[in-house]
Design a protein around this motif. Structure first.
Motif: not given
Length: 336
Positions: A107-108, A225-228, A246-249, A253-256
């Motif tokens: 979300t923003p 929970s921040l990611f979707q 195509a990918q999971t949250p 998160r792991a990449y970010t």
């Protein structure tokens, strides 16, 4: 009338400077959202106060905890102002956090929270960055020159007590990061070219192994929970596309909070993917600042986009819209 297709490119650190002071007051389209951003800066100086300051101070506005928040807000506000058919989103370095929000992967408010948190952590991160070109003034590709510079980086990094690595592959520039010994050794070994090699103020050793403790702390503060899954295709700092569904949250998160914090960010590859996979009518650079325009055109040359091979050709074919430029902003559909 069919709207133009666009790839949106979000800038990173170093793009909110003296000429950008007041950018949010001039352009941010949603006062209520800006107020929510400020609520998330509990105990920190407000965006309104920073943006509305009487003068720009590098020690204040350029510090990680303030710069990241200002840049995220300015860039996301510009995204909200667009009236184009956005086919993909990408960014440079810290701009990845903004791209997450633009693509709907957070979300923003959560995107702002991530950018603000990581920016705050970066104020205590070790090391620094410098930037040096590997293209000449005509922007013609010179692979041998680039390879030679990277070979020098590898040699310096092998010396005891010296840390140096590629941080960002930025079009015609290499952004290098390391400790002071590594950075000084490169500056000594590299013949000067005008102002280059140039240290970057208020920057740490972003996108290198020196950031591992920062990545770990970020992971402890920012939950899955921040990611979707994103709503729009999202191109990362490896040139890989995150497709909706195509990918999971957890993977995002792991990449970010892991990979892109501690490994090199390849902006050139991101633009190559944007051009080849999405073939947009225009590439839109959100504000603040305009400094990413040159690196984007250089990346298109390096990608052999439409056969471009030089600065003159790229500028003549210019497929960029920079929302920080008053004459180009209306072309992206923005009203202010």
């Amino acid at each position: 009338m069919t709207r133009k297709t666009a790839v949106v490119i979000c800038p990173g650190r170093g793009t909110y400077n003296a000429t950008e002071l007041g950018y949010l007051a001039r352009h941010f389209p949603d006062p209520a959202l800006l107020a929510r951003f400020d609520t998330l800066r509990d105990g920190q100086e407000s965006l309104r106060d920073l943006d509305g300051a009487a003068s720009f101070q590098l020690s204040r506005h350029g510090r990680g905890d303030n710069a990241s928040a200002l840049i995220f807000a300015a860039s996301y506000g510009d995204f909200l102002s667009l009236d184009l058919d956005v086919v993909a989103v990408t960014g440079n370095s810290m701009g990845w956090y903004t791209a997450l929000a633009c693509a709907g992967a957070v979300t923003p408010e959560d995107g702002f929270h991530i950018a603000n948190t990581m920016g705050r952590l970066m104020t205590k991160a070790p090391g620094g960055q410098l930037i040096h070109p590997h293209m000449g003034e005509d922007w013609r590709p010179d692979p041998a020159r680039k390879a030679g510079l990277l070979s020098s980086v590898t040699e310096i990094a092998s010396r005891p007590g010296h840390a140096l690595a590629l941080s960002i592959d930025l079009g015609g520039f290499l952004v290098l990061a390391g400790n002071d010994a590594g950075l000084k050794a490169f500056e000594t070994a590299t013949p000067p070219e005008g102002r280059f090699p140039m240290r970057l103020a208020n920057h740490a050793a972003f996108h290198t192994a020196l950031m591992a403790p920062i990545a770990a702390e970020g992971q402890s503060l920012l939950p899955e929970s921040l990611f979707q899954t994103p709503r729009l295709p999202l191109i990362d700092g490896r040139g890989q596309t995150w497709w909706p569904g195509a990918q999971t949250p957890a993977q995002l998160r792991a990449y970010t909070l892991g990979t892109q914090v501690t490994e090199p960010y390849d902006f050139t590859a991101a633009i190559r993917t944007a051009a080849r996979e999405f073939a947009p009518d225009v590439f839109v650079l959100t504000g603040p600042g305009t400094t990413l325009g040159g690196a984007t055109l250089q990346s298109l040359i390096l990608s052999n986009w439409r056969g471009l091979s030089s600065k003159a050709e790229a500028q003549a074919a210019n497929p960029l819209l920079s929302m920080a430029l008053p004459d180009q902003r209306p072309l992206a559909g923005a009203q202010s």
